[in-house]
Write a protein that holds these residues in place. Structure first.
Motif, PDB file in Angstrom:
ATOM      1  N   ASN A 205      -3.902   9.300   8.059  1.00  0.00           N
ATOM      2  CA  ASN A 205      -4.153   8.389   6.929  1.00  0.00           C
ATOM      3  C   ASN A 205      -3.267   8.650   5.713  1.00  0.00           C
ATOM      4  O   ASN A 205      -3.761   8.886   4.610  1.00  0.00           O
ATOM      5  CB  ASN A 205      -5.630   8.456   6.517  1.00  0.00           C
ATOM      6  N   HIS A 207      -0.417   7.634   2.719  1.00  0.00           N
ATOM      7  CA  HIS A 207      -0.121   6.460   1.887  1.00  0.00           C
ATOM      8  C   HIS A 207       1.249   5.966   2.316  1.00  0.00           C
ATOM      9  O   HIS A 207       2.128   6.763   2.639  1.00  0.00           O
ATOM     10  CB  HIS A 207      -0.117   6.849   0.405  1.00  0.00           C
ATOM     11  N   HIS A 208       1.409   4.641   2.301  1.00  0.00           N
ATOM     12  CA  HIS A 208       2.693   4.028   2.705  1.00  0.00           C
ATOM     13  C   HIS A 208       3.337   3.536   1.407  1.00  0.00           C
ATOM     14  O   HIS A 208       2.933   2.505   0.868  1.00  0.00           O
ATOM     15  CB  HIS A 208       2.399   2.863   3.650  1.00  0.00           C
ATOM     16  N   ASP A 228       3.192   0.212  -3.390  1.00  0.00           N
ATOM     17  CA  ASP A 228       2.191   0.790  -2.480  1.00  0.00           C
ATOM     18  C   ASP A 228       1.849  -0.285  -1.449  1.00  0.00           C
ATOM     19  O   ASP A 228       1.351  -1.345  -1.802  1.00  0.00           O
ATOM     20  CB  ASP A 228       0.938   1.207  -3.258  1.00  0.00           C
ATOM     21  N   CYS A 229       2.172   0.009  -0.186  1.00  0.00           N
ATOM     22  CA  CYS A 229       1.969  -0.978   0.900  1.00  0.00           C
ATOM     23  C   CYS A 229       0.951  -0.466   1.903  1.00  0.00           C
ATOM     24  O   CYS A 229       1.014  -0.783   3.101  1.00  0.00           O
ATOM     25  CB  CYS A 229       3.295  -1.250   1.609  1.00  0.00           C
ATOM     26  N   SER A 230       0.005   0.336   1.458  1.00  0.00           N
ATOM     27  CA  SER A 230      -0.930   0.989   2.390  1.00  0.00           C
ATOM     28  C   SER A 230      -1.968   0.025   2.958  1.00  0.00           C
ATOM     29  O   SER A 230      -2.568   0.322   3.982  1.00  0.00           O
ATOM     30  CB  SER A 230      -1.643   2.147   1.685  1.00  0.00           C
ATOM     31  N   LYS A 237       1.656  -5.814   6.512  1.00  0.00           N
ATOM     32  CA  LYS A 237       1.199  -5.613   5.134  1.00  0.00           C
ATOM     33  C   LYS A 237       0.448  -6.847   4.679  1.00  0.00           C
ATOM     34  O   LYS A 237       0.868  -7.968   4.951  1.00  0.00           O
ATOM     35  CB  LYS A 237       2.407  -5.349   4.224  1.00  0.00           C
ATOM     36  N   GLU A 240       0.171  -5.666  -1.568  1.00  0.00           N
ATOM     37  CA  GLU A 240       1.062  -4.640  -2.074  1.00  0.00           C
ATOM     38  C   GLU A 240       0.916  -4.593  -3.600  1.00  0.00           C
ATOM     39  O   GLU A 240       0.561  -5.620  -4.207  1.00  0.00           O
ATOM     40  CB  GLU A 240       2.517  -4.963  -1.719  1.00  0.00           C
ATOM     41  N   SER A 244       1.907   2.268  -7.904  1.00  0.00           N
ATOM     42  CA  SER A 244       0.893   2.701  -6.936  1.00  0.00           C
ATOM     43  C   SER A 244      -0.191   3.486  -7.677  1.00  0.00           C
ATOM     44  O   SER A 244       0.122   4.345  -8.505  1.00  0.00           O
ATOM     45  CB  SER A 244       1.524   3.612  -5.879  1.00  0.00           C
ATOM     46  N   LEU A 277       6.124   8.175   3.708  1.00  0.00           N
ATOM     47  CA  LEU A 277       4.700   8.439   3.901  1.00  0.00           C
ATOM     48  C   LEU A 277       4.354   9.556   2.933  1.00  0.00           C
ATOM     49  O   LEU A 277       5.128  10.500   2.758  1.00  0.00           O
ATOM     50  CB  LEU A 277       4.422   8.866   5.340  1.00  0.00           C
ATOM     51  N   ASN A 435      -5.863   4.411   1.307  1.00  0.00           N
ATOM     52  CA  ASN A 435      -4.619   4.808   1.986  1.00  0.00           C
ATOM     53  C   ASN A 435      -4.473   3.930   3.224  1.00  0.00           C
ATOM     54  O   ASN A 435      -5.171   2.926   3.341  1.00  0.00           O
ATOM     55  CB  ASN A 435      -4.649   6.297   2.346  1.00  0.00           C
ATOM     56  N   THR A 436      -3.608   4.320   4.172  1.00  0.00           N
ATOM     57  CA  THR A 436      -3.354   3.415   5.311  1.00  0.00           C
ATOM     58  C   THR A 436      -4.559   3.313   6.243  1.00  0.00           C
ATOM     59  O   THR A 436      -4.600   2.464   7.108  1.00  0.00           O
ATOM     60  CB  THR A 436      -2.153   3.913   6.140  1.00  0.00           C
TER      61      THR A 436
END
Ligand code: MV4
Length: 445
Positions: A205, A207-208, A228-230, A237, A240, A244, A277, A435-436
């Motif tokens: 998990n 963050h992207h 932030d693209c999580s 996605k 966004e 972030s 990441l 997060n992702t």
């Protein structure tokens, strides 16, 4: 500066490029498939040519016809947008052979960053932190197992010709290694014609977070902070934002410097994105580099005041970058409005838009190609609009986005609007605590 640019794309990004050209007094040529006869980019361009049937390989991926139209219309340059030919090294080469400027990096650069294992090696040499794992491709299962044991499970196998989540296999214990390897190899060969795999420690998990960069032909490179693209579902996605909520100024500067180092090491030209990441301890690792303008470029434009499409065109025309990196003073969020039925597992929902009212007012930007009476063709990506809300704070931006979504009227097709309204109300999202792993948890509730 170019006199005329051919836009080798469709939908909202084609309109985005046409708008930048119009404001720069550059003529535009649109290309379209038979399914896009009524599409808005055809109406907004100065010239438009039908280049083939609905399927992408008959039209938007048909490099010979696109080059032919550029030659017939005396276009000086081609803008590929994103998707389709945007990261196609052969097309970039064909443009060069026809003395047409491909608005993007060189074919060598596209190839270098397109091979994910080589990209990582290049970044490691440049001193950019990379995810611990294999130094290059893993040749045998035995070699893979040995390395996995050294770095510790879980590990992840990734296709070197993949990216964006395609051709990945998580291996939690050694007993799963052989089957994961065989499946990943087969999938990589069939999807990319390249079975090469590399291995990494699996970060749970993360963050992207991606950094927007811009490089010119004089090896100047700047960064334009992070996105932030999580919030993504199956590597797509959906929301966004910048800045972030997870990144502080110290980390922002470190990641920005790493992204600039990456760009300068490879002599990057054009707009690009360095994807990282970031783990809970705020360690960041290079994941991949995208050599194109991205869907979510708009939120960076709203907080920096720059027009990234104009900057791309100016850099391609040989101009120097004449501004420096600034940290964002505002907050912007983008919600991707897809023609999908989120009650039916996000199934695409094409059809005719019978009634349309789009929001407006302070802090509102909408990039879209749809109009009342437009029929969405079933052949292409389901993205129909990008809603971008900007505020002085994250709370303000979220409030504006909620108003935009609830004010919108789209009759005739299902969209992701109700889904976005639910996410924005979620406590974890509202407090920036995600997060992702967020969306999988949110959707299983
Ligand atoms: C990872 C990862 C964790 N550890 N790599 C690669 C492509 C990008 N779209 C997502 N990728 C990831 N690579 C390592 N070593 C986590 C992701 C990841 C992800 C993976 C599976 C399912 C959803 C994801 C969402 C964001 C990031």
């Amino acid at each position: 500066m170019f006199r005329k640019i051919l836009i080798a794309n469709r939908g909202e990004i084609a309109i985005r490029i046409i708008r930048a050209c119009k404001e720069m007094s550059i003529k535009t040529v649109a290309v379209f498939s038979t399914a896009d006869k009524e599409s808005m980019h055809v109406k907004l361009a100065d010239e438009a040519f039908c280049i083939g049937g609905p399927r992408s390989n008959e039209s938007y991926l048909n490099t010979d016809v696109i080059i032919e139209v550029a030659n017939i219309t005396n276009a000086n340059a081609i803008h590929p947008g994103y998707g389709f030919l945007a990261e196609n090294a052969e097309f970039s080469e064909k443009c060069a052979e026809n003395n047409i400027k491909f608005i993007g990096p060189s074919s060598e650069m596209i190839r270098l960053m397109g091979d994910k294992a080589t990209a990582k090696t290049t970044m490691k040499k440049a001193g950019v932190p990379v995810i611990p794992g294999s130094d290059n491709l893993i040749k045998t299962i035995a070699e893979g197992k040995k390395l996995a044991k050294q770095i510790g499970y879980p590990v992840i196998l990734k296709a070197t010709a993949g990216g964006g989540g395609k051709g990945m296999r998580l291996v939690s214990i050694e007993a799963q290694f052989q089957e994961a390897w065989e499946n990943a190899t087969r999938e990589a060969e069939s999807a990319f014609g390249n079975a090469g795999l590399y291995l990494e420690k699996f970060l749970v998990n993360p963050h992207h977070i991606e950094i927007q960069i811009l490089g010119d032909q004089f090896n100047n490179a700047i960064h334009l902070s992070e996105r932030d693209c999580s919030v993504q579902r199956r590597h797509q996605k959906l929301i966004e934002e910048t800045p972030s909520p997870f990144i502080n100024n110290t980390l922002r500067n470190k990641m920005g410097e790493a992204a600039i180092k990456a760009a300068q090491t490879i002599g990057y030209e054009g707009a690009g994105t360095v994807e990282f990441l970031v783990d809970e301890k705020k360690n960041f690792y290079f994941m991949e580099m995208n050599t194109r303008i991205q869907v979510e470029h708009c939120i960076t434009e709203e907080v920096t005041g720059l027009d990234l499409l104009k900057e791309q065109i100016k850099v391609a025309a040989g101009e120097k970058i004449n501004f420096t990196s600034q940290s964002p003073q505002k907050h912007a969020i983008e919600c991707r409005i897809n023609a999908e039925d989120t009650e039916q597992n996000f199934r695409p929902d094409a059809g005719k838009i019978k009634h349309l009212f789009l929001p407006g007012g302070k802090g509102v930007r909408i990039d879209t190609h749809i109009y009342s009476g437009y029929s969405i063709p079933p052949y292409y990506d389901s993205l129909i609009a990008k809603f971008i809300a900007t505020g002085n704070t994250r709370t303000e931006a979220i409030q504006t986005m909620k108003r935009m979504l609830s004010e919108t009227q789209i009759e005739g097709i299902k969209t992701t609007i109700p889904f976005h309204l639910q996410v924005l109300k979620d406590k974890d999202f509202a407090t920036g605590n995600y997060n992702t792993g967020f969306l999988e948890k949110f959707l299983s509730q």
